[in-house]
Design a protein around this motif. Structure first.
Motif, PDB file in Angstrom:
ATOM      1  N   GLY A   1       0.842  -1.199   0.000  1.00  0.00           N
ATOM      2  CA  GLY A   1       0.000   0.000   0.000  1.00  0.00           C
ATOM      3  C   GLY A   1       0.870   1.239   0.000  1.00  0.00           C
ATOM      4  N   THR A   2       0.442   2.282   0.674  1.00  0.00           N
ATOM      5  CA  THR A   2       1.132   3.548   0.982  1.00  0.00           C
ATOM      6  C   THR A   2       1.234   4.555  -0.162  1.00  0.00           C
ATOM      7  OG1 THR A   2       3.424   2.851   0.490  1.00  0.00           O
ATOM      8  CG2 THR A   2       2.564   2.385   2.715  1.00  0.00           C
ATOM      9  N   LYS A   3       1.269   4.155  -1.420  1.00  0.00           N
ATOM     10  CA  LYS A   3       1.443   5.135  -2.488  1.00  0.00           C
ATOM     11  C   LYS A   3       0.129   5.782  -2.923  1.00  0.00           C
ATOM     12  CE  LYS A   3       5.761   3.754  -4.753  1.00  0.00           C
ATOM     13  NZ  LYS A   3       6.450   5.039  -4.780  1.00  0.00           N
ATOM     14  N   GLY A   4      -1.003   5.205  -2.502  1.00  0.00           N
ATOM     15  CA  GLY A   4      -2.287   5.766  -2.898  1.00  0.00           C
ATOM     16  C   GLY A   4      -2.631   5.520  -4.351  1.00  0.00           C
ATOM     17  N   ILE A   5      -1.960   4.565  -4.973  1.00  0.00           N
ATOM     18  CA  ILE A   5      -2.154   4.282  -6.400  1.00  0.00           C
ATOM     19  C   ILE A   5      -2.387   2.787  -6.584  1.00  0.00           C
ATOM     20  CG2 ILE A   5      -1.006   4.238  -8.657  1.00  0.00           C
ATOM     21  CD1 ILE A   5       0.455   6.766  -7.875  1.00  0.00           C
ATOM     22  N   TYR A   6      -3.292   2.444  -7.494  1.00  0.00           N
ATOM     23  CA  TYR A   6      -3.484   1.033  -7.841  1.00  0.00           C
ATOM     24  C   TYR A   6      -2.568   0.685  -9.011  1.00  0.00           C
ATOM     25  CZ  TYR A   6      -5.450  -3.198  -9.846  1.00  0.00           C
ATOM     26  OH  TYR A   6      -5.585  -4.463 -10.354  1.00  0.00           O
ATOM     27  N   TYR A   7      -1.825  -0.395  -8.857  1.00  0.00           N
ATOM     28  CA  TYR A   7      -0.920  -0.840  -9.917  1.00  0.00           C
ATOM     29  C   TYR A   7      -0.756  -2.354  -9.822  1.00  0.00           C
ATOM     30  CZ  TYR A   7       3.478  -1.524 -12.526  1.00  0.00           C
ATOM     31  OH  TYR A   7       4.434  -1.961 -13.395  1.00  0.00           O
ATOM     32  N   ALA A   8      -1.233  -3.058 -10.841  1.00  0.00           N
ATOM     33  CA  ALA A   8      -1.049  -4.518 -10.923  1.00  0.00           C
ATOM     34  C   ALA A   8       0.006  -4.777 -11.974  1.00  0.00           C
ATOM     35  CB  ALA A   8      -2.357  -5.209 -11.283  1.00  0.00           C
ATOM     36  N   ARG A   9       1.207  -5.049 -11.502  1.00  0.00           N
ATOM     37  CA  ARG A   9       2.337  -5.224 -12.413  1.00  0.00           C
ATOM     38  C   ARG A   9       2.231  -6.544 -13.164  1.00  0.00           C
ATOM     39  NH1 ARG A   9       7.153  -7.092 -13.759  1.00  0.00           N
ATOM     40  NH2 ARG A   9       8.908  -5.663 -14.084  1.00  0.00           N
ATOM     41  N   GLU A  10       2.785  -6.593 -14.367  1.00  0.00           N
ATOM     42  CA  GLU A  10       2.879  -7.852 -15.090  1.00  0.00           C
ATOM     43  C   GLU A  10       3.694  -8.850 -14.263  1.00  0.00           C
ATOM     44  OE1 GLU A  10       3.468  -5.732 -19.410  1.00  0.00           O
ATOM     45  OE2 GLU A  10       4.700  -5.324 -17.656  1.00  0.00           O
ATOM     46  N   PRO A  11       3.349 -10.126 -14.317  1.00  0.00           N
ATOM     47  CA  PRO A  11       4.129 -11.107 -13.556  1.00  0.00           C
ATOM     48  C   PRO A  11       5.579 -11.118 -14.016  1.00  0.00           C
ATOM     49  CG  PRO A  11       2.662 -12.197 -15.121  1.00  0.00           C
ATOM     50  CD  PRO A  11       2.268 -10.759 -15.103  1.00  0.00           C
ATOM     51  N   TYR A  12       6.475 -11.336 -13.065  1.00  0.00           N
ATOM     52  CA  TYR A  12       7.893 -11.392 -13.425  1.00  0.00           C
ATOM     53  C   TYR A  12       8.502 -12.700 -12.935  1.00  0.00           C
ATOM     54  CZ  TYR A  12       8.703  -9.818  -8.569  1.00  0.00           C
ATOM     55  OH  TYR A  12       8.728  -9.707  -7.199  1.00  0.00           O
ATOM     56  N   SER A  13       9.500 -13.161 -13.670  1.00  0.00           N
ATOM     57  CA  SER A  13      10.187 -14.401 -13.319  1.00  0.00           C
ATOM     58  C   SER A  13      11.156 -14.131 -12.173  1.00  0.00           C
ATOM     59  CB  SER A  13      10.933 -14.977 -14.521  1.00  0.00           C
ATOM     60  OG  SER A  13      11.845 -14.013 -15.038  1.00  0.00           O
ATOM     61  N   ASN A  14      11.441 -15.167 -11.406  1.00  0.00           N
ATOM     62  CA  ASN A  14      12.331 -15.051 -10.256  1.00  0.00           C
ATOM     63  C   ASN A  14      13.675 -15.700 -10.527  1.00  0.00           C
ATOM     64  OD1 ASN A  14      10.840 -13.881  -7.804  1.00  0.00           O
ATOM     65  ND2 ASN A  14       9.354 -15.340  -8.613  1.00  0.00           N
ATOM     66  N   ILE A  15      14.701 -15.157  -9.901  1.00  0.00           N
ATOM     67  CA  ILE A  15      16.028 -15.765  -9.966  1.00  0.00           C
ATOM     68  C   ILE A  15      16.038 -16.988  -9.059  1.00  0.00           C
ATOM     69  CG2 ILE A  15      18.493 -15.401  -9.522  1.00  0.00           C
ATOM     70  CD1 ILE A  15      17.950 -12.396  -9.946  1.00  0.00           C
ATOM     71  N   GLU A  16      16.515 -18.103  -9.553  1.00  0.00           N
ATOM     72  CA  GLU A  16      16.648 -19.348  -8.791  1.00  0.00           C
ATOM     73  C   GLU A  16      15.299 -19.883  -8.314  1.00  0.00           C
ATOM     74  OE1 GLU A  16      19.407 -18.580  -5.658  1.00  0.00           O
ATOM     75  OE2 GLU A  16      21.137 -18.455  -7.000  1.00  0.00           O
TER      76      GLU A  16
END
Length: 606
Positions: A204-219
């Motif tokens: 939360g905290t930014k007061g903005i809605y943002y659903a980021r594209e899924p990202y791959s993880n290292i390892e």
């Protein structure tokens, strides 16, 4: 059916508006099982306190189980201090302190299971003043770093502030215009999410809605989805409530876990060092990760202030996980006794400095099992240090910590015990009676007795229509050896080598596979490969076949690798984590008695 979860951003004390919206969503698209709130939960001013206290004092009802972080705002200290003093909230409760009916405060940091989901959280904001409410401490961060070393996948990770770099345009699109990474973003959160690698990260905290594209993880094979939520009742009508229905990772197949969408991007947390340009997306190797990600005490900064004496500080990475990727190059101390105390819940700062500045607010213990021994002033070990260690070891028969009710058979040099949290029925361990670090270096006399135990277990499992796998992680930092013994259906025996090899490829290595004329020849080969100064993992397969992997000093090898592979082979992925297989002492005692009665005619010690 997968659990149905609602997520909410900063509540700011607007509980009437929040729960009106929750009730509406629940009626049209529910029912939902739980609500998680991130960002500031408490009011911004005293004007809203009456509305807020109606729920706390029972004049209004919280409609469904609600969990919150963001323990700051008007009225927070008084309400949370009162909740902390309730008898039901005493102790180390990572699954939430009850504030009122259906409302739970996730204090500090931790991980717990709810509706089958693995949920981790960091409550509060970053600040140098750790005494105020709504601020997380270094201990909270350290506890989460230990969580990152545990087996299993975290489904949800809850933080108040956004992780720095998540909006990096080199790796993501559709970033809201004017969104700044500087305000309401936290580099520590970015480090933690890069280590924990959750399936969902909610902030939360930014007061903005943002659903980021899924990202791959290292390892890791799975992707992470970041969701930032706006505050309740915001003027811009940004989305402040979001619904998800994630299937718990513990119940998913490896194929399902690894599934990626076409819009999956690179991880936004792959920068070389802190302060590097956001355009630099070079992947960090295990050697180039900044000190602050692994160590409680940064060498370059701390030594400038305190001199070279910090070389005697304890390595947090070693204490929390039992291994350190820097090996002998590490500037901090790898202390087995301190690790055993840490596992028992002793505070890291207390172990390292002999005191903890958080005092009664600290969630960890401030006493040692052996009073008078100060880890901050530790001198070189005395000759009886091994005996001290054996008194604290979980496997030494002389230790008060050994669970004697799990033992099934005792010989001169080895004993057999039911595994704690067994993968399958009759999963046992073969353990040296002496405090020995592995089963490969002891004398020939030890090896003879171990072979008798192994052959007896092979015959026993064969009488049950099963085959058996033996595996051991031999580390130069091991404390007390235990050889894992897992029976499998005979129909699966031909697949074992292939499954282990595929798992190895995913981690970037290949097993050395050798078939021998006898099982004893295979053991001789293993003993010849171990020089006492290296680490290795091996599997003894049905048909006298050995799989061997020599582990490099800087290699990050999963401590539960063998168990995870066997769980996948048997299609019981949820049992990869032994904590999902816990039994009561009464149940364990019954299991041991049943095993002993079946194994008696094969037991070499009967």
């Amino acid at each position: 059916m997968a659990p149905r979860i609602l997520l909410c951003g900063d509540v700011m004390g607007c509980l009437n508006q929040l729960f009106k919206r929750v009730s509406s969503v629940n009626k049209s698209a529910g029912p939902f099982d739980a609500l998680f709130c991130v960002g500031q939960f408490f009011p911004e001013s005293s004007d809203q306190l009456d509305e807020f206290m109606d729920y706390i004092e029972g004049r209004a009802q919280v409609p469904l189980p609600t969990y919150f972080i963001g323990d700051y705002g008007f009225g927070a200290p008084k309400v949370l201090l009162t909740a902390s003093k309730e008898p039901a909230n005493c102790g180390f409760k990572m699954d939430g302190l009850k504030v009122c009916e259906n409302l739970y405060w996730l204090k500090g940091s931790g991980k717990f299971s709810l509706l089958g989901l693995s949920i981790a959280y960091l409550s509060g904001r970053q600040s140098s003043d750790v005494q105020q409410y709504g601020v997380y401490s270094q201990d909270d961060v350290d506890a989460l770093r230990a969580v990152a070393e545990e087996p299993g996948i975290v489904d949800l990770f809850l933080t108040n502030e956004w992780p720095s770099g998540v909006t990096n345009r080199a790796n993501a699109s559709d970033v809201p215009a004017g969104l700044s990474d500087s305000m309401g973003s936290d580099s520590t959160v970015a480090e933690l999410v890069g280590e924990i690698r959750p399936r969902y990260h909610i902030s939360g905290t930014k007061g903005i809605y943002y659903a980021r594209e899924p990202y791959s993880n290292i390892e890791a094979v799975h992707v992470t989805r970041f969701i930032g939520l706006a505050s309740v009742g915001n003027k811009d009508k940004q989305k402040f409530i979001h619904a998800i229905s994630p299937t718990p990772a513990s119940t998913m197949s490896s194929t399902e876990i690894a599934t990626k969408t076409t819009n999956t991007t690179l991880s936004p947390y792959t920068f070389v060092e802190k302060g590097s340009s956001p355009k630099d997306t070079t992947k960090r190797s295990s050697d180039s990760v900044s000190d602050s990600q692994y160590w409680r005490y940064d060498v370059s900064q701390k030594r400038q202030r305190h001199g070279a004496g910090d070389g005697d500080k304890l390595c947090f990475k070693f204490l929390s996980s039992g291994s350190c990727p820097r090996g002998q190059k590490c500037n901090f101390r790898h202390d087995f006794d301190a690790r055993e105390q840490y596992i028992r819940g002793v505070c890291f700062d207390f172990l390292n400095k002999g005191k903890c500045e958080r005092g009664p607010d600290c969630s960890f213990k401030h006493s040692l099992q052996h009073e008078g021994e100060n880890y901050a002033d530790r001198r070189p070990r005395s000759e009886n240090s091994s005996s001290k260690r054996s008194k604290e070891c979980w496997f030494c028969l002389s230790s008060p910590n050994v669970e004697l009710h799990l033992i099934t058979s005792i010989g001169e040099n080895y004993y057999c015990a039911l595994a704690k949290g067994p993968v399958v029925e009759d999963h046992v361990l073969l353990i040296p009676v002496e405090h020995l670090p592995n089963t490969l270096s002891p004398s020939a006399e030890h090896e003879v007795e171990l072979s008798k135990f192994q052959n007896s277990l092979r015959m026993y499992y064969k009488s049950q229509g099963k085959q058996v796998i033996f595996f051991e992680w031999v580390s130069k930092r091991s404390s007390h050896a235990n050889l894992q013994v897992v029976p499998i259906p005979s129909s699966k025996a031909a697949l074992v080598e292939k499954i282990f090899s595929l798992a190895a490829e995913k981690l970037g290595f290949k097993f050395v596979a050798k078939k021998f004329d006898s099982d004893s020849d295979g053991r001789k080969f293993l003993r010849a490969q171990f020089d006492g100064n290296s680490s290795l993992f091996y599997v003894e397969l049905p048909g006298s076949t050995i799989l061997l992997h020599q582990i490099e000093d800087n290699e990050k090898f999963p401590s539960q690798f063998g168990r995870e592979v066997v769980s996948g082979l048997l299609n019981i992925a949820d049992k990869a984590d032994w904590r999902n297989c816990k039994y009561s002492k009464v149940e364990e005692t019954k299991m041991v008695e049943d095993f002993k009665s079946r194994f008696q005619e094969f037991d070499p010690n009967c």
